[in-house]
Design an enzyme around this catalytic site. Structure first.
Site, PDB file in Angstrom:
ATOM      1  N   CYS A 120       0.867  -1.174   0.000  1.00  0.00           N
ATOM      2  CA  CYS A 120       0.000   0.000   0.000  1.00  0.00           C
ATOM      3  C   CYS A 120       0.910   1.232   0.000  1.00  0.00           C
ATOM      4  O   CYS A 120       2.129   1.116   0.166  1.00  0.00           O
ATOM      5  CB  CYS A 120      -0.886   0.004   1.238  1.00  0.00           C
ATOM      6  SG  CYS A 120       0.090   0.033   2.750  1.00  0.00           S
ATOM      7  N   CYS A 174       2.946   6.250   8.459  1.00  0.00           N
ATOM      8  CA  CYS A 174       2.051   6.510   7.323  1.00  0.00           C
ATOM      9  C   CYS A 174       1.206   7.757   7.631  1.00  0.00           C
ATOM     10  O   CYS A 174       0.667   7.888   8.744  1.00  0.00           O
ATOM     11  CB  CYS A 174       1.137   5.310   7.102  1.00  0.00           C
ATOM     12  SG  CYS A 174      -0.098   5.641   5.839  1.00  0.00           S
ATOM     13  N   HIS A 193      -3.020  -4.424  18.270  1.00  0.00           N
ATOM     14  CA  HIS A 193      -2.312  -3.975  17.060  1.00  0.00           C
ATOM     15  C   HIS A 193      -1.394  -2.784  17.381  1.00  0.00           C
ATOM     16  O   HIS A 193      -1.810  -1.858  18.082  1.00  0.00           O
ATOM     17  CB  HIS A 193      -3.346  -3.578  15.996  1.00  0.00           C
ATOM     18  CG  HIS A 193      -2.760  -3.485  14.634  1.00  0.00           C
ATOM     19  ND1 HIS A 193      -1.984  -2.423  14.230  1.00  0.00           N
ATOM     20  CD2 HIS A 193      -2.800  -4.333  13.577  1.00  0.00           C
ATOM     21  CE1 HIS A 193      -1.589  -2.619  12.992  1.00  0.00           C
ATOM     22  NE2 HIS A 193      -2.071  -3.780  12.574  1.00  0.00           N
ATOM     23  N   GLU A 205      -0.469  -0.268  15.684  1.00  0.00           N
ATOM     24  CA  GLU A 205      -0.998   1.045  15.279  1.00  0.00           C
ATOM     25  C   GLU A 205      -2.007   1.551  16.321  1.00  0.00           C
ATOM     26  O   GLU A 205      -1.985   2.725  16.707  1.00  0.00           O
ATOM     27  CB  GLU A 205      -1.691   0.925  13.912  1.00  0.00           C
ATOM     28  CG  GLU A 205      -2.290   2.241  13.464  1.00  0.00           C
ATOM     29  CD  GLU A 205      -3.377   2.068  12.424  1.00  0.00           C
ATOM     30  OE1 GLU A 205      -3.131   1.397  11.413  1.00  0.00           O
ATOM     31  OE2 GLU A 205      -4.470   2.604  12.639  1.00  0.00           O
ATOM     32  N   THR A 249      -6.822   2.456  11.158  1.00  0.00           N
ATOM     33  CA  THR A 249      -6.909   2.759   9.722  1.00  0.00           C
ATOM     34  C   THR A 249      -7.339   1.554   8.888  1.00  0.00           C
ATOM     35  O   THR A 249      -7.935   1.718   7.832  1.00  0.00           O
ATOM     36  CB  THR A 249      -5.552   3.255   9.179  1.00  0.00           C
ATOM     37  OG1 THR A 249      -4.583   2.245   9.421  1.00  0.00           O
ATOM     38  CG2 THR A 249      -5.124   4.554   9.809  1.00  0.00           C
ATOM     39  N   CYS A 279      -8.369   3.988   6.191  1.00  0.00           N
ATOM     40  CA  CYS A 279      -7.676   4.122   4.903  1.00  0.00           C
ATOM     41  C   CYS A 279      -8.275   3.095   3.950  1.00  0.00           C
ATOM     42  O   CYS A 279      -8.639   1.996   4.366  1.00  0.00           O
ATOM     43  CB  CYS A 279      -6.191   3.898   5.154  1.00  0.00           C
ATOM     44  SG  CYS A 279      -5.360   2.901   3.966  1.00  0.00           S
ATOM     45  N   SER A 287       1.653 -11.439   9.141  1.00  0.00           N
ATOM     46  CA  SER A 287       0.928 -10.257   8.657  1.00  0.00           C
ATOM     47  C   SER A 287      -0.574 -10.458   8.845  1.00  0.00           C
ATOM     48  O   SER A 287      -1.191 -11.335   8.236  1.00  0.00           O
ATOM     49  CB  SER A 287       1.255 -10.053   7.171  1.00  0.00           C
ATOM     50  OG  SER A 287       0.225  -9.311   6.549  1.00  0.00           O
ATOM     51  N   ASN A 309      -3.046  -8.529   7.925  1.00  0.00           N
ATOM     52  CA  ASN A 309      -3.913  -8.223   6.777  1.00  0.00           C
ATOM     53  C   ASN A 309      -3.840  -9.326   5.720  1.00  0.00           C
ATOM     54  O   ASN A 309      -4.820  -9.601   5.034  1.00  0.00           O
ATOM     55  CB  ASN A 309      -3.622  -6.816   6.223  1.00  0.00           C
ATOM     56  CG  ASN A 309      -2.385  -6.732   5.378  1.00  0.00           C
ATOM     57  OD1 ASN A 309      -2.424  -7.037   4.201  1.00  0.00           O
ATOM     58  ND2 ASN A 309      -1.271  -6.325   5.972  1.00  0.00           N
ATOM     59  N   SER A 333       1.829  -5.757   2.869  1.00  0.00           N
ATOM     60  CA  SER A 333       3.251  -5.752   3.208  1.00  0.00           C
ATOM     61  C   SER A 333       4.033  -6.776   2.380  1.00  0.00           C
ATOM     62  O   SER A 333       5.119  -7.190   2.768  1.00  0.00           O
ATOM     63  CB  SER A 333       3.403  -6.036   4.705  1.00  0.00           C
ATOM     64  OG  SER A 333       2.663  -7.180   5.062  1.00  0.00           O
TER      65      SER A 333
HETATM   66  S1  SF4 Z   1      -2.848   0.280   5.080  1.00  0.00           S
HETATM   67 FE1  SF4 Z   1      -1.866   1.383   6.788  1.00  0.00          FE
HETATM   68  S2  SF4 Z   1       0.187   1.815   6.055  1.00  0.00           S
HETATM   69 FE2  SF4 Z   1      -1.021   1.249   4.265  1.00  0.00          FE
HETATM   70  S3  SF4 Z   1      -1.729   3.213   3.397  1.00  0.00           S
HETATM   71 FE3  SF4 Z   1      -3.315   2.428   4.773  1.00  0.00          FE
HETATM   72  S4  SF4 Z   1      -2.876   3.359   6.767  1.00  0.00           S
HETATM   73 FE4  SF4 Z   1      -1.052   3.578   5.507  1.00  0.00          FE
END
Ligand code: SF4
Length: 273
Positions: free
Chosen positions: A12, A92, A120, A122, A158, A186, A214, A216, A257
């Site tokens: 990303c 980010c 997490h 973040e 996010t 995001c 990971s 995600n 990632s």
């Molecule tokens: S997934 Fe996380 S690191 Fe990737 S653009 Fe979105 S907020 Fe930023």
């Protein structure tokens, strides 16, 4: 056999940016605080280029500390400054927005809620920007037991899905007369998930590439499993020809990632089978 890449896959924006920033500091004196991303192959490549990794600031006496895309709390910046370390911030911008939103809501006298995964990194960083005062709600059950308060402020991790975010927020609407909701989600994660699901419903087998550590990537694999036979793999070496036996169409997706070169290797190996 047809091999189809998902419309959205791999790095990303925030991860791409963090890797680029880390690469620009490959001088043998720079370390990331924690692995730059949850991908062991990328971490090893950066290490070979001269970017190390430490788990704690205590392990560094000099040099440059690189803050990864998940971000950190304000105390880490203070500690690094006090030690005389150079700070390179690869947080980010979307995460930074969530962190500063939490800070702003606290300064506005609100009880802050972070909708996200409790463990997490973040979410931990957003929590620390709330002056360690936020309540983290991960499930609808958590939200149901949240105590009413006069002024409430809500932010999101996010990578939360909008669907889950609004399900949890729905339980909070009656908990305060004065609520500010900052939907700091995001789109990268949702884009990858939606595209992977769409592809998984058209193919016989899905290959989901990314670190086993990971979150995600693991989530992508779980979603695809609902639609077709799915394999989670970290590298092309792990790809077994037996997985693709009798398959006419194979779909490929990858977590945020997962480096392009690994996706390319898996794609080529599929075409050779
Ligand atoms: S997934 Fe996380 S690191 Fe990737 S653009 Fe979105 S907020 Fe930023």
């Amino acid at each position: 056999m047809e091999v189809i890449l998902s419309e959205y896959l791999g790095f990303c924006y925030g991860v791409k940016r963090a890797i680029k920033i880390a690469g620009e500091h490959a001088d043998g004196k720079s370390c990331t605080l924690g692995p730059i991303i949850h991908n062991p192959q990328m971490v090893a490549r950066l290490q070979a280029e001269g970017v190390g990794s430490v788990e704690d600031l205590a392990a560094m006496e000099e040099g440059t500390i690189i803050i990864r895309s998940h971000g950190v709390g304000p105390q880490i910046y203070k500690k690094a400054q006090a030690k005389g370390l150079t700070i390179v911030d690869a947080t980010c911008p979307h995460v930074k927005k969530a962190q500063l939103s939490a800070k702003e809501l606290v300064e506005d006298g609100r009880q802050v809620v972070i909708v996200g995964e409790k463990k997490h990194p973040e979410v931990k960083s957003i929590f620390e920007w709330s002056n360690n005062s936020a309540t983290i709600l991960e499930t609808e059950e958590d939200a149901k037991t949240f105590a009413p308060c006069p002024k409430l402020g809500i932010v999101s991790q996010t990578t939360m899905s909008s669907e889950n975010f609004f399900k949890i927020v729905a339980h909070l609407l009656g908990k305060s007369q004065d609520i500010r909701i900052l939907r700091t989600i995001c789109t990268a994660t949702e884009q990858r998930q939606t595209a992977a699901l769409e592809l998984a419903s058209k193919v016989d087998v899905m290959l989901v590439i990314g670190g086993r550590n990971s979150a995600n990537t693991t989530r992508l694999a779980q979603l695809c499993e609902k639609k077709c036979k799915t394999h989670h793999l970290e590298t092309a070496e792990e790809l077994s020809p037996e997985w693709l036996e009798n398959a006419n169409k194979v779909g490929i997706t990858a977590g945020a990632s997962t480096p392009d070169w690994i996706i390319g290797e898996v794609y080529k190996k599929c075409q050779r089978i």
